[in-house]
Design an enzyme around this catalytic site. Structure first.
Site, PDB file in Angstrom:
ATOM      1  N   GLY A 120       0.833  -1.200   0.000  1.00 47.21           N
ATOM      2  CA  GLY A 120       0.000   0.000   0.000  1.00 47.21           C
ATOM      3  C   GLY A 120       0.865   1.246   0.000  1.00 47.21           C
ATOM      4  O   GLY A 120       0.485   2.281   0.544  1.00 47.21           O
ATOM      5  N   ASP A 125       0.801  -1.642  -4.686  1.00 47.44           N
ATOM      6  CA  ASP A 125      -0.464  -0.930  -4.540  1.00 47.44           C
ATOM      7  C   ASP A 125      -1.351  -1.341  -5.706  1.00 47.44           C
ATOM      8  O   ASP A 125      -0.925  -2.088  -6.597  1.00 47.44           O
ATOM      9  CB  ASP A 125      -0.257   0.590  -4.502  1.00 47.44           C
ATOM     10  CG  ASP A 125      -1.216   1.271  -3.506  1.00 47.44           C
ATOM     11  OD1 ASP A 125      -2.427   0.952  -3.566  1.00 47.44           O
ATOM     12  OD2 ASP A 125      -0.765   2.085  -2.692  1.00 47.44           O
ATOM     13  N   HIS A 144      -4.945   2.034  10.032  1.00 45.94           N
ATOM     14  CA  HIS A 144      -5.973   2.918  10.615  1.00 45.94           C
ATOM     15  C   HIS A 144      -7.207   3.008   9.724  1.00 45.94           C
ATOM     16  O   HIS A 144      -8.250   3.517  10.156  1.00 45.94           O
ATOM     17  CB  HIS A 144      -5.394   4.319  10.874  1.00 45.94           C
ATOM     18  CG  HIS A 144      -5.143   5.122   9.637  1.00 45.94           C
ATOM     19  ND1 HIS A 144      -3.894   5.224   9.066  1.00 45.94           N
ATOM     20  CD2 HIS A 144      -5.955   5.860   8.853  1.00 45.94           C
ATOM     21  CE1 HIS A 144      -3.956   5.992   7.988  1.00 45.94           C
ATOM     22  NE2 HIS A 144      -5.199   6.391   7.829  1.00 45.94           N
TER      23      HIS A 144
END
Length: 345
Positions: free
Chosen positions: A232, A258, A299
């Site tokens: 990512g 990604d 997150h």
């Protein structure tokens, strides 16, 4: 009153250039200034700023972004220009008096500087592709924030954990999630990439707080093995920072992964870094890397999803050799900063 005048003169002379080698003191001053402002503003002034001024200022920023004024102005070195001169830089053209009103608004909140009547210059704020941040709010943060209260009400004011029913999907036409919208509309991906690139430049480079020397020294790259897989990793800025500290890392041992729609924008990446299209929810194709690196990934997901991502990595790690490196914001139990707490949103 004379002491206050003296203090104000001192404060008025402080600028960013005075903190080039001491960012900790700069941040302390920023936080103290915010606290001071919260104490000396009346409740009417503060709420006027939050509810009325800020949305209007943002609308002016977006309008001038649509007029492509910022890159044109910067190309002219950002120096003082008249309203008429700035009007001629706009594409499409903007009526001079309308532009005057927008510029006056931005000068009043110190985004640009009024040098004389109808003359303005750029401050240090405008920085190239960081104007994509404006577009990113229009595309992503603005609609999401406006929708959040109604979404939380519909969700019974419970913490949202269902990745198939998110606030973003609730407002987005077609019920797409954030990354789905970026894939479906390249403009949304571009604005997000512009934001992420600028935000990454702001952060402290990870080789400054992690012992990357031990990572490199302990790596076996003799048979073309991977040193670090940035999962990512967007446009590879973290691997670039690793190369900045260790320029002798062999080509091909650094891999940024990604979605293909993201990697297509990685045009200026160091040639030593290999771009590999990959979905982190699928099995990890690179086996036995020295490190698997996640920056600002977890997150975005509830614990159950984060666990699945990590399982894909655990399945290909070499015992006693491979490492998982996670860089993300950790909220302190008290005294969280505005950056920490808003990123938690």
């Amino acid at each position: 009153m004379s002491k206050l005048t003296e203090l104000l003169d001192i404060l008025d002379g402080i600028g960013l250039e005075g903190f080039k080698s001491n960012d900790a003191d700069r941040l302390r001053l920023v936080e103290t200034t915010k606290k001071l402002l919260s104490r000396v503003q009346t409740k009417e002034e503060r709420l006027f700023d939050i509810t009325f001024s800020q949305p209007i200022v943002f609308s002016a920023l977006q309008t001038l972004t649509d007029l492509r004024l910022w890159p044109q102005w910067e190309a002219n070195r950002g120096g003082p220009k008249s309203v008429q001169e700035l009007s001629e830089l706009c594409t499409p053209k903007c009526e001079a008096n309308l532009l005057r009103r927008l510029l006056r608004l931005l000068a009043s909140v110190h985004i640009i500087t009024e040098t004389s009547q109808d003359h303005y210059e750029l401050t240090h704020l405008p920085l190239g592709d960081m104007w994509q941040w404006i577009q990113c709010r229009t595309h992503h943060w603005g609609p999401g924030c406006n929708n959040l209260p109604s979404f939380l009400a519909k969700n019974g004011y419970r913490e949202p954990h269902d990745t198939q029913y998110t606030n973003y999907m609730d407002w987005c036409p077609g019920k797409l999630d954030f990354f789905g919208k970026c894939v479906a509309d390249p403009a949304y991906q571009d604005s997000f990439s512009g934001f992420m690139t600028g935000w990454a430049r702001y952060k402290v480079p990870w080789p400054e707080f992690y012992d990357t020397k031990s990572l490199v020294d302990g790596a076996d790259l003799s048979n073309g093995g991977a040193l670090c897989v940035d999962i990512g990793g967007h446009h590879g800025i973290d691997l670039t920072r690793l190369l900045d500290k260790h320029p002798d890392i062999p080509a091909g041992s650094l891999i940024v992964q990604d979605l293909p729609e993201v990697l297509i924008g990685a045009k200026d990446m160091n040639e030593k870094i290999k771009a590999m299209p990959h979905d982190m929810f699928k099995p990890q194709p690179v086996k036995g890397s020295r490190a698997y690196y996640f920056h600002a990934v977890f997150h975005d997901w509830p614990d159950s999803v984060a666990t699945e991502i990590l399982k894909n990595v655990a399945a290909v790690m070499k015992k006693g050799y491979s490492k998982v490196l996670i860089v993300d914001i950790v909220l302190p139990p008290t005294g969280a900063s505005d950056i920490q707490s808003t990123m938690d949103g």
